[in-house]
Write an enzyme that holds these catalytic residues in place. Structure first.
Site, PDB file in Angstrom:
ATOM      1  N   HIS A   1       0.827  -1.198   0.000  1.00 26.02           N
ATOM      2  CA  HIS A   1       0.000   0.000   0.000  1.00 26.02           C
ATOM      3  C   HIS A   1       0.870   1.260   0.000  1.00 26.02           C
ATOM      4  O   HIS A   1       2.085   1.201   0.142  1.00 26.02           O
ATOM      5  CB  HIS A   1      -0.929  -0.004   1.215  1.00 26.02           C
ATOM      6  CG  HIS A   1      -2.038  -1.012   1.107  1.00 26.02           C
ATOM      7  ND1 HIS A   1      -3.052  -1.114   2.034  1.00 26.02           N
ATOM      8  CD2 HIS A   1      -2.295  -1.971   0.169  1.00 26.02           C
ATOM      9  CE1 HIS A   1      -3.889  -2.080   1.674  1.00 26.02           C
ATOM     10  NE2 HIS A   1      -3.435  -2.621   0.558  1.00 26.02           N
TER      11      HIS A   1
ATOM     12  N   GLU B   1       1.309   3.712   2.144  1.00 24.15           N
ATOM     13  CA  GLU B   1       2.069   4.026   3.345  1.00 24.15           C
ATOM     14  C   GLU B   1       3.355   3.200   3.422  1.00 24.15           C
ATOM     15  O   GLU B   1       4.409   3.707   3.826  1.00 24.15           O
ATOM     16  CB  GLU B   1       1.211   3.766   4.599  1.00 24.15           C
ATOM     17  CG  GLU B   1      -0.041   4.603   4.658  1.00 24.15           C
ATOM     18  CD  GLU B   1      -1.261   3.931   4.032  1.00 24.15           C
ATOM     19  OE1 GLU B   1      -2.380   4.164   4.530  1.00 24.15           O
ATOM     20  OE2 GLU B   1      -1.102   3.178   3.044  1.00 24.15           O
TER      21      GLU B   1
ATOM     22  N   ARG C   1     -10.807   2.929 -21.549  1.00 27.04           N
ATOM     23  CA  ARG C   1     -10.986   1.490 -21.326  1.00 27.04           C
ATOM     24  C   ARG C   1     -10.021   0.978 -20.263  1.00 27.04           C
ATOM     25  O   ARG C   1     -10.382   0.184 -19.395  1.00 27.04           O
ATOM     26  CB  ARG C   1     -10.785   0.723 -22.630  1.00 27.04           C
ATOM     27  CG  ARG C   1     -11.889   0.909 -23.646  1.00 27.04           C
ATOM     28  CD  ARG C   1     -11.577   0.157 -24.933  1.00 27.04           C
ATOM     29  NE  ARG C   1     -12.670   0.235 -25.893  1.00 27.04           N
ATOM     30  CZ  ARG C   1     -12.663  -0.360 -27.088  1.00 27.04           C
ATOM     31  NH1 ARG C   1     -11.602  -1.087 -27.463  1.00 27.04           N
ATOM     32  NH2 ARG C   1     -13.704  -0.242 -27.898  1.00 27.04           N
TER      33      ARG C   1
ATOM     34  N   ARG D   1      -5.775  -1.469 -27.512  1.00 24.77           N
ATOM     35  CA  ARG D   1      -4.750  -1.557 -28.565  1.00 24.77           C
ATOM     36  C   ARG D   1      -4.097  -0.216 -28.861  1.00 24.77           C
ATOM     37  O   ARG D   1      -2.929  -0.160 -29.248  1.00 24.77           O
ATOM     38  CB  ARG D   1      -5.379  -2.089 -29.866  1.00 24.77           C
ATOM     39  CG  ARG D   1      -6.042  -3.427 -29.744  1.00 24.77           C
ATOM     40  CD  ARG D   1      -6.673  -3.874 -31.046  1.00 24.77           C
ATOM     41  NE  ARG D   1      -7.540  -2.882 -31.648  1.00 24.77           N
ATOM     42  CZ  ARG D   1      -8.769  -2.607 -31.235  1.00 24.77           C
ATOM     43  NH1 ARG D   1      -9.262  -3.245 -30.191  1.00 24.77           N
ATOM     44  NH2 ARG D   1      -9.509  -1.707 -31.854  1.00 24.77           N
TER      45      ARG D   1
END
Length: 347
Positions: free
Chosen positions: A44, A46, A182, A205
């Site tokens: 994470h 932190e 996307r 793509r």
């Protein structure tokens, strides 16, 4: 906190269904460490922030303030609790952008740090921090994915021509932007007609990023297996009324036929832990989401140089508010959000 948000955005498309989080460690006005959540299942923000502190500055950690855009977690998931790390490193002050709505956190990280004698301030740039993770918040508060509607239309409001040949409405620059979109969502959805007529790949793509999960509405399982969406290259879920099974990267998910398919789809996506979806068509699928109030954003691309005398009419938004517009040569992209909170719920 602005820097935390900048860092957090670097995780876009790579951390879902986790939130994007940035962290900055400051000693007497100087940043001595910073980090962000880079990849789902890995460290994470932190952890990466504290790990980035140089050897000569590590002695300053117990005299510093850590800024985090989202409340540090307090539970064991794929990684240990970040609140425990902050306590262990003896950081005396924590500034949090906003609380985490995930039930296993939701104030528990803040409580744990305060119980350890740490000064915790909450709500700095709160609106911006919530907006950054609106997908995460909608998913955890309303138990459904964040839903983005998208379509391209001609100047006179048509999304296709009248003939059998496919008409390219948006220009090549806008198409690249769409592929970027996307990669920012967990999944992409099309209906039966769009899958059959356009035979789309539904990949990125034209942009560098992760491919979204492909979702196909095929009530009667009538689509031929030769279509690109069934090539097995990307995880694909086919929502239907016939059967429920899984074959490698291809999953058939059976819905009931006696109630709203949009509502059922939203529930199914929550169960599948798909936190956001880009709905690309066709017109009937898009309109069904609009009519039932299941949308959080709409992005409408209008080619102002193209007239289509025949063809399919565009969907019609209801209760929308225009947020912004941008122009990419012949195309104008209009961004909308719902004006009022619908029964389906949105931020």
């Amino acid at each position: 906190m602005h820097r935390c948000l900048e860092l957090a955005r670097l995780g876009a498309g790579h951390v879902a269904p986790n939130p994007m989080v940035g962290a900055v460690l400051v000693h007497e006005g100087r940043i001595i460490g910073e980090g962000y959540h880079r990849l789902y299942g890995q460290a994470h923000a932190e952890v990466n922030c504290i790990a980035s502190v140089s050897e000569e500055d590590r002695r300053l950690i117990p005299q510093s303030t850590i800024y985090v855009s989202l409340e540090p977690c307090a539970h064991f998931g794929k990684t240990p609790p970040c609140a425990d790390l902050i306590i262990r490193e003896r950081i005396p002050r924590v500034v949090v952008g906003c609380r985490d709505p995930f039930p296993q956190v939701d104030g528990k990280g803040i409580e744990k740090m305060r119980a350890a004698g740490i000064s915790v301030e909450v709500g700095v740039l709160e609106k911006e921090c919530v907006d950054l993770n609106k997908r995460f918040f909608v998913f955890n508060i309303y138990h459904r994915p964040y839903i983005v509607l998208k379509w391209a239309q001609s100047m006179n409001g048509r999304i296709s021509g009248g003939g059998k040949d496919r008409v390219l409405i948006s220009n090549e620059y806008t198409n690249r932007l769409v592929h970027k979109w996307r990669g920012e969502e967990a999944a992409i959805l099309v209906g039966t007609n769009t899958a059959l007529m356009d035979d789309p790949s539904l990949t990125v793509r034209l942009w560098k990023g992760p491919n979204p999960i492909r979702l196909v509405m095929d009530r009667d399982l009538s689509l031929p297996s030769s279509l690109r969406v069934f090539d097995g290259q990307v995880r694909t879920v086919v929502f239907n009324l016939m059967r429920h099974e899984e074959r490698g990267n291809l999953q058939y998910y059976q819905l009931a036929g006696d109630s709203s398919l949009v509502h059922q789809l939203a529930v199914a996506l929550y169960q599948l832990k798909i936190s956001s979806v880009l709905v690309e068509g066709g017109a009937a699928v898009l309109q069904s989401f609009i009519d039932e109030g299941y949308w959080d954003e709409a992005r409408i691309i209008t080619n102002e140089t193209l007239q289509l005398p025949d063809g399919l009419a565009s969907p019609v938004l209801s209760g929308e508010e225009l947020v912004s517009q941008q122009r990419l040569f012949s195309d104008v992209i209009s961004y909308y959000r719902p004006r009022n909170i619908a029964g389906a719920g949105h931020l």
